[in-house]
Design a protein around this motif. Sequence first.
Motif, PDB file in Angstrom:
ATOM      1  N   ARG A  86       4.919  31.529  21.404  1.00 40.22           N
ATOM      2  CA  ARG A  86       6.100  31.002  22.096  1.00 40.22           C
ATOM      3  C   ARG A  86       7.177  32.081  22.122  1.00 40.22           C
ATOM      4  NH1 ARG A  86       7.240  26.017  24.726  1.00 40.22           N
ATOM      5  NH2 ARG A  86       9.493  25.809  24.847  1.00 40.22           N
ATOM      6  N   ALA A  87       7.325  32.806  21.044  1.00 40.62           N
ATOM      7  CA  ALA A  87       8.317  33.879  21.000  1.00 40.62           C
ATOM      8  C   ALA A  87       7.913  35.023  21.911  1.00 40.62           C
ATOM      9  CB  ALA A  87       8.494  34.383  19.579  1.00 40.62           C
ATOM     10  N   PHE A  88       6.607  35.213  22.097  1.00 43.46           N
ATOM     11  CA  PHE A  88       6.124  36.296  22.957  1.00 43.46           C
ATOM     12  C   PHE A  88       6.070  35.868  24.418  1.00 43.46           C
ATOM     13  CE2 PHE A  88       5.330  38.194  19.234  1.00 43.46           C
ATOM     14  CZ  PHE A  88       4.045  38.473  18.823  1.00 43.46           C
ATOM     15  N   ALA A  89       5.860  34.555  24.628  1.00 42.27           N
ATOM     16  CA  ALA A  89       5.473  33.958  25.906  1.00 42.27           C
ATOM     17  C   ALA A  89       3.968  34.113  26.097  1.00 42.27           C
ATOM     18  CB  ALA A  89       6.229  34.554  27.070  1.00 42.27           C
ATOM     19  N   SER A 100       2.918  34.160  14.367  1.00 44.54           N
ATOM     20  CA  SER A 100       1.517  34.355  14.691  1.00 44.54           C
ATOM     21  C   SER A 100       1.038  33.176  15.533  1.00 44.54           C
ATOM     22  CB  SER A 100       0.662  34.463  13.421  1.00 44.54           C
ATOM     23  OG  SER A 100       0.665  33.238  12.707  1.00 44.54           O
ATOM     24  N   SER A 101       0.002  33.411  16.304  1.00 44.86           N
ATOM     25  CA  SER A 101      -0.600  32.331  17.087  1.00 44.86           C
ATOM     26  C   SER A 101      -2.109  32.507  17.103  1.00 44.86           C
ATOM     27  CB  SER A 101      -0.054  32.308  18.514  1.00 44.86           C
ATOM     28  OG  SER A 101      -0.512  33.426  19.242  1.00 44.86           O
ATOM     29  N   ALA A 150      -2.481  26.994  18.054  1.00 41.24           N
ATOM     30  CA  ALA A 150      -1.562  26.843  16.927  1.00 41.24           C
ATOM     31  C   ALA A 150      -0.623  28.033  16.897  1.00 41.24           C
ATOM     32  CB  ALA A 150      -2.326  26.742  15.601  1.00 41.24           C
ATOM     33  N   MET A 151       0.682  27.763  16.868  1.00 42.81           N
ATOM     34  CA  MET A 151       1.698  28.798  16.746  1.00 42.81           C
ATOM     35  C   MET A 151       2.522  28.491  15.501  1.00 42.81           C
ATOM     36  SD  MET A 151       5.153  29.599  17.084  1.00 42.81           S
ATOM     37  CE  MET A 151       5.911  28.443  18.208  1.00 42.81           C
ATOM     38  N   LYS A 202       3.877  24.854  16.388  1.00 44.22           N
ATOM     39  CA  LYS A 202       3.418  24.072  17.528  1.00 44.22           C
ATOM     40  C   LYS A 202       1.902  24.060  17.548  1.00 44.22           C
ATOM     41  CE  LYS A 202       3.800  23.549  22.545  1.00 44.22           C
ATOM     42  NZ  LYS A 202       4.409  24.074  23.807  1.00 44.22           N
ATOM     43  N   HIS A 203       1.328  22.898  17.871  1.00 44.14           N
ATOM     44  CA  HIS A 203      -0.118  22.768  17.923  1.00 44.14           C
ATOM     45  C   HIS A 203      -0.511  21.951  19.155  1.00 44.14           C
ATOM     46  CE1 HIS A 203       0.837  23.564  13.691  1.00 44.14           C
ATOM     47  NE2 HIS A 203      -0.343  24.163  13.644  1.00 44.14           N
ATOM     48  N   ARG A 204      -1.675  22.273  19.717  1.00 41.12           N
ATOM     49  CA  ARG A 204      -2.221  21.505  20.837  1.00 41.12           C
ATOM     50  C   ARG A 204      -3.734  21.438  20.704  1.00 41.12           C
ATOM     51  NH1 ARG A 204      -0.918  23.016  27.041  1.00 41.12           N
ATOM     52  NH2 ARG A 204       1.095  22.189  26.369  1.00 41.12           N
ATOM     53  N   HIS A 205      -4.282  20.259  20.974  1.00 43.25           N
ATOM     54  CA  HIS A 205      -5.727  20.076  21.018  1.00 43.25           C
ATOM     55  C   HIS A 205      -6.087  19.474  22.366  1.00 43.25           C
ATOM     56  CE1 HIS A 205      -9.841  19.211  19.822  1.00 43.25           C
ATOM     57  NE2 HIS A 205      -9.676  17.965  20.215  1.00 43.25           N
TER      58      HIS A 205
END
Length: 243
Positions: free
Chosen positions: A15-18, A85-86, A107-108, A115-118
């Motif tokens: 997210r910080a990197f995009a 990290s992501s 996962a970030m 932040k997480h998404r499945h």
Amino acid sequence: MKTITLHLSPRTLLRAFAALLLAGAASAAWSATAPAPFTARYQVLRNGESLGEATIRFQASGNGEYEYSNQTRGTSGLAALLGASSEETTRLRWRDGVPETLTYDYAMDAAIKQKHRHLAVDWAHQQVTVDEGKGPIRYDSVPGMVDRNTLALALGLALRGGAKQVVVPVGVKQRVEQQQYAVKGTESVTVPAGTFTAERVTRTDADKPSDAWYAPSKFPLPVKLAQAEGGHLTLLLVSFESP
């Protein structure tokens, strides 16, 4: 000019990197076998300054399935200070000569945010389920659809097959997006891994510019990516290893 429909997926480094990569999928308009296992490493820059590193791996996982993973970590500046990290992992299959996503996990983690998404695809019932911890979101899948993590691979295979224009159905948070890409020219690109004659691919249906440079006869992944979102991010290929 050869035109195909590709079901891939983009994706975000951090997210910080995009976003690290774009994402999408592939259709019966082209056919490819799964590539040999590989490990690719990238240098991540923001506004021309070193920010971190990314490692992408592709390998068979058995039963006709494959794993495509993208690990990114901050090594300089604020990203290092925050321990940013992501990690993204896609489980996919090859069906009728094209890749299809089975599951995708993101996962970030940083000192100030997680932040997480499945995402999971039930191909028997043609349904996608996305969960970020606030309850599932469901929508219909598209044959050949993949998540945003695997665009780089699927797009590279399409370019290797001669594609110059690509329509990309991408499974995102709430729907399938029809993303569009086109080869805009051939350029000489120098990155840590060497100098290459590369095809510049641009997303043509988005306001925020993003470009990827491919040498498709050499690698299934881009040698360089550039994106304005997130502070002018650039990824440069450092090494590509395949047995």
